[in-house]
Design an enzyme around this catalytic site. Structure first.
Site, PDB file in Angstrom:
ATOM      1  N   GLU A  72       6.655  -6.640   0.960  1.00 12.16           N
ATOM      2  CA  GLU A  72       6.082  -5.283   1.027  1.00 12.16           C
ATOM      3  C   GLU A  72       4.746  -5.249   0.285  1.00 12.16           C
ATOM      4  O   GLU A  72       4.488  -4.372  -0.534  1.00 12.16           O
ATOM      5  CB  GLU A  72       7.047  -4.278   0.405  1.00 12.16           C
ATOM      6  CG  GLU A  72       8.469  -4.405   0.938  1.00 12.16           C
ATOM      7  CD  GLU A  72       9.421  -3.315   0.441  1.00 12.16           C
ATOM      8  OE1 GLU A  72      10.128  -2.754   1.276  1.00 12.16           O
ATOM      9  OE2 GLU A  72       9.442  -3.031  -0.771  1.00 12.16           O
ATOM     10  N   CYS A  98      13.738   5.227  -0.625  1.00 10.04           N
ATOM     11  CA  CYS A  98      12.790   5.644  -1.654  1.00 10.04           C
ATOM     12  C   CYS A  98      11.813   6.699  -1.141  1.00 10.04           C
ATOM     13  O   CYS A  98      11.276   7.486  -1.916  1.00 10.04           O
ATOM     14  CB  CYS A  98      12.012   4.435  -2.172  1.00 10.04           C
ATOM     15  SG  CYS A  98      11.463   3.314  -0.899  1.00 10.04           S
TER      16      CYS A  98
END
Lengths: 636, 636
Positions: free
Chosen positions: A297, A396
């Site tokens: 990521e 998230c």
């Protein structure tokens, strides 16, 4: 004043959510939907997944067997509490569920301030036994940010108490005489500085500075992704560009700016600005999205910006807006508000469905296959999907978006000794000191931003309106006349104001073709379309059957034509561009001579990127190939 | 006969490593280096890392505390044993270390045949408690393949015994009346079929078929990468293209072909061929590399082939060669040998350093930054690097390359009822039945392949030489005269042969520009250079200082010029092409108008891709941008 970032120094002073009231238009609608739909949606899911129940189990001593969720699930509860606290301040009314969360959190806190549902109880691993992946300090960071919101909003007292206790615990445990470790996921750094700003407790600031300075010295384990993944490869001061996991890096940079501002550390601030500059010049998507690799990521190398491999995580966009705001406050430079605007309209606004109840985690710029709808009744195990999911096992983003939207009024305007600065164009009523303003605009659909002075204040002062860098030149209509203003700065009017005085900024809203730097290999030979602050894209569901997004080309000498898109909002503007498609003959091997395919003219419908994927699974592309120049090859 | 794949049916019958002796040239050098350098290198590292010691600890009952390595480390020992067994057969002499490995493996096997150093002992997790990630059946697959090699080579008897015992154990444990599970990593499927071919034990074939048929029905957990990661999303028969983790998929496909051939299941064979066709047409790199995503080491979507994000794992190339060989034997079609050739020269040959002691795990087509040399004394934690590493914490590739090279003679030639087929051009002596042949060639540097008949056999028979699809047209010089032959098939001569008869195939070796399918977005506007079966690349270390690979462009109307590269081998051919560089003015934001930079002519040096990174860290690119067509944009 009530706001997420209230520095004690810097070029500009932010106005709080109690000073900037969003009244109508693009963001006001999203902020209302956040309150009406997203907050209850998140509350539903943190109960349904058992992530909130973990705190009750911890209190009852029954955690080992029944704990649900990933190692960072506590943070979702805290981010939601933060969002609810800002929403309370914004709306002036209580938010359902916040008190219950606050009580559950405080009840689960250990006597010495430690708090985590994954570690430290019988049958669990010991506290701080896995700093690389345990996320304990990361979760503290979100608890402390929730505490800051609660303390400033005067609500959910238990969250504020828990935050201060956890900050005291960390300062003792990880202070100069304590453990020398850092967390695998930065986040506590900006949180501790903000709690210092609320409480005046210097040791929170000192602890944040310690965490910033300790990082980058290889105290965390080397891993397959490299120590750069958690920014433990180089000290913050020694970095030249953002690298590694994008959310980690951007939270860390935000914390470093906070430390720099509060300690007067101009060198640290300058280091972050240099990193930001190179990152914006070479590692940022057209949408403002950051993080070009699924793998870790993470940021890629310079100019490694594949549209189909774009991760551009929603949380990285939230973190980028947080960082831009801090840099704007510190420097007063509009370029930081420019990137915040681009990121808000093209990533933050994209991540959430029009319903407010489904979310993108990754925000690709090229969807090759339409994909399928996720199960609406189960958390998606996948971070990536062609359609938004209601919740994920790693979830998230919804709460992160929610806390940003609930506090969005705090990212709009500032003051300094000379007057008031308007950085984002939103329908709003603004009141600071003896000055009152009303902002009316249909931005981003139309280019006029009218600011009316409702309370003139005393003496002369200067009203500054940002001129976005995308605008080239803008026109400012003052109460006295007309004035050209330059690109990329602020259009300013200084005068003795009277109630009823009006200033209007007019931004050029014709659609424009955008050409990428030739070093961005992945989009060579392609162009994009932008209009105002919005990036546009083509979606398969809107095209003629003959038109495949795999074989379409456009000619940037043509002019896009506007059209309404009533199905996606009363003001939404779509664009039509002439294009052509070619069906290349299928081949067994895709390398050799250039294929010769007859091209057929078609019309290509474009829509604002942030409205994509609201009509079911679809292929999509932002970057549109231009006409190939024919057979480039001299032989096979 | 001694060879890795000996089907009982199919269009062609393979010649074994005892029938094809590599004498000199490109592959003979690499096979010798494998024996002299790579095998001892691997033996050193499996001891140094403790991965072989795990077996001794298992035997002594002391595993729990002292086990080293990842969950699949047992397989490295087996792959090395397999390589050593093939090397014994090839060279006719024993290989140091094989007996010790064989004894350690057999001693650690449980009484019921179970064998794994990570599960099933006191303090460890129970057997088969983690089929998704435990790799127990995967490790069995490699043990069984080692056993096949040992049984056929008549060496290391203990490995053959252990393999049969483990196959019996699996057949009982996972048979029709046993557990219904499958392994998260296919590999046991082709292994069981080959053991059936050695032993005639039908239950091994049945078990392989069971594993093939069980897969794709969602018995493994859903994960963030999706069940496609381990091919448990769709049954093998229902798949249309290779997808998910590339090594897993290609081993599975190889096993499916084996099952299909041995059971006469033409539909299953046809399904795999269809998947292969679409994969080669849309999901394969110019090098033959497969797997375009770091994320999950997996195939991407059709035409998702980013050069800088290319994973193109070495082990996937090994698996692709294994699959191509099986498909060639089943069908007799040269296209499978074409891809095997491309993969051998441009991935398999690339992965290993000229020293034979350092390896690429991933094989990118674009290295943006030179990177740094890895620590020569520690296993690299990273799968990706700009320079080869001596060993890795996940070190699947060195032993995989090694077992392929040691058995490479078994992938060169075949027979059928009509004669002999030569699929790969290697200096060799070939003997099958009453026929003897000598092959002399400087391939891939020069295009002539001379085949001399040393023993003519009885009656007329047909000699067939593959004409690679890259060759366009080739010339065949027969003992009687000259004949043109078509592209992409086999050039054939049928006659009553006499000793001393010679046939010469002449392949066109001028360098050629290669244009990608326009649907491969990531290389739009770029071309590559190939010569013979070799892909070329540009490496920064070879260029003039002014030349940055980030800003170079080429003109495919020019003609590459050959030059020697003595530092990289006596026969190696480099290429020079005219090019130009432009230094675009730096900008704060890389999107807007097309930059106007003055272009400066330079010479660009190219080298064979497989020789890259033998001169230290360097940036590198295979795909070379062509001249931009100027400012495409109508406005900013």
């Amino acid at each position: 004043m009530i706001g997420p970032v209230l520095p004690s120094a810097g070029a500009l002073r932010p106005l709080g959510v109690d000073e900037v009231r969003l009244t109508d238009g693009f963001w006001a609608e999203r902020v209302s939907r956040n309150a009406a739909a997203t907050l209850p949606h998140c509350l539903h899911w943190i109960e349904r997944t058992g992530w909130l129940r973990n705190f009750r189990l911890a209190t009852a001593g029954g955690l080992d067997a029944g704990r649900q969720g990933r190692e960072f699930s506590d943070s979702e509860i805290y981010k939601l509490a933060e969002a609810m606290a800002w929403e309370t301040a914004r709306s002036g009314t209580g938010v359902a569920g916040l008190d219950g969360i606050a009580e559950a959190v405080l009840a689960a806190q250990h006597a010495d301030g430690y708090l985590n549902t994954r570690f430290g109880q019988p049958g669990q691993r010991p506290r701080y036994s896995d700093l690389e992946w345990g996320h304990e300090l990361y979760c503290y960071g979100h608890l402390i940010q929730a505490g800051v919101a609660a303390l400033r909003a005067g609500t959910a007292e238990a969250v504020g108490i828990a935050a201060i206790r956890v900050a005291d615990h960390v300062s003792a445990e990880f202070g100069v005489d304590g453990r020398t470790g850092i967390c695998g996921h930065p986040e506590i750094e900006p949180a501790l500085v903000e709690l210092y700003r609320v409480t005046g407790e210097r040791r929170y600031l000192d602890q944040a500075r310690l965490f910033v300075e300790r990082r980058g010295r290889g105290s965390l384990a080397d891993i397959a992704l490299g120590r750069v993944y958690y920014q433990d490869d180089l000290p913050v001061r020694g970095r030249t560009v953002f690298a590694g996991h994008a959310v980690r890096e951007l939270y860390l940079a935000a914390g470093a700016v906070d430390v720099a501002v509060e300690t007067g550390d101009d060198k640290l601030l300058a280091a972050v600005i240099r990193q930001w500059e190179r990152t914006v010049a070479a590692r940022t998507y057209l949408t403002g999205g950051m993080g070009s690799r699924y793998d870790g990521e993470s940021f890629g190398e310079d100019f490694e910006l594949p549209p189909d491999g774009a991760y551009a995580e929603t949380c990285a966009a939230v973190a980028s807006v947080m960082l831009c705001w801090r840099l704007l406050l510190a420097t007063g430079e509009g370029r930081f508000a420019d990137l915040a605007e681009r990121t808000l309209y093209n990533v933050v606004a994209t991540s959430t469905a029009l319903s407010g109840r489904a979310f993108f985690y990754a925000n690709t710029l090229h969807q090759r296959v339409p994909g399928t709808l996720p199960d609406p009744d189960a958390p998606s195990p996948y971070p990536v999907g062609s359609v938004r999911a209601p919740w994920r096992e790693v979830s998230c983003c919804p709460t992160n978006i929610s806390r940003l939207l609930a506090s969005l009024g705090g990212y709009v305007a500032t003051t300094d000794d000379r007057g008031v600065q308007l950085h984002q164009f939103v329908g709003a009523e603004i009141r600071t000191g003896a000055v009152g303003l009303t902002v009316r605009t249909d931005y981003p659909w139309r280019g006029a931003v009218a600011v009316r002075v409702t309370e003139p204040g005393d003496g002369p002062w200067r009203l500054a309106l940002r001129v976005p860098s995308w605008a080239g030149a803008a026109t400012l209509v003052t109460p006295d006349g007309v004035r050209q203003v330059p690109a990329g700065g602020y259009a300013e009017v200084e005068r003795h104001w009277r109630a009823g005085d009006e200033v209007c900024l007019e931004l050029p809203m014709q659609a424009r073709w955008t050409v990428p730097d030739p070093r961005i290999d992945a989009v060579r030979g392609s162009v994009a379309v932008e209009r105002g602050p919005l990036v546009y894209c083509a979606e398969s569901v809107e095209q003629a059957p003959v038109l495949s997004l795999d074989s379409v080309t456009v000619d940037p000498a043509t002019t896009p034509v506007e059209r309404p898109m009533p199905g996606l909002g009363p003001d939404a503007v779509g664009l039509d561009v002439p294009a052509s498609v070619a069906v290349a003959p299928e081949s067994e091997w895709p390398y050799g001579r250039a294929p010769v395919g007859e091209r057929q003219p078609v019309g290509l419908a474009l829509l604002p990127y942030h409205l994509r994927a609201n009509r079911g699974p679809a292929s999509m592309r932002v970057w549109l190939p231009t006409e190939p120049t024919g057979d480039a090859g001299a032989g096979r």
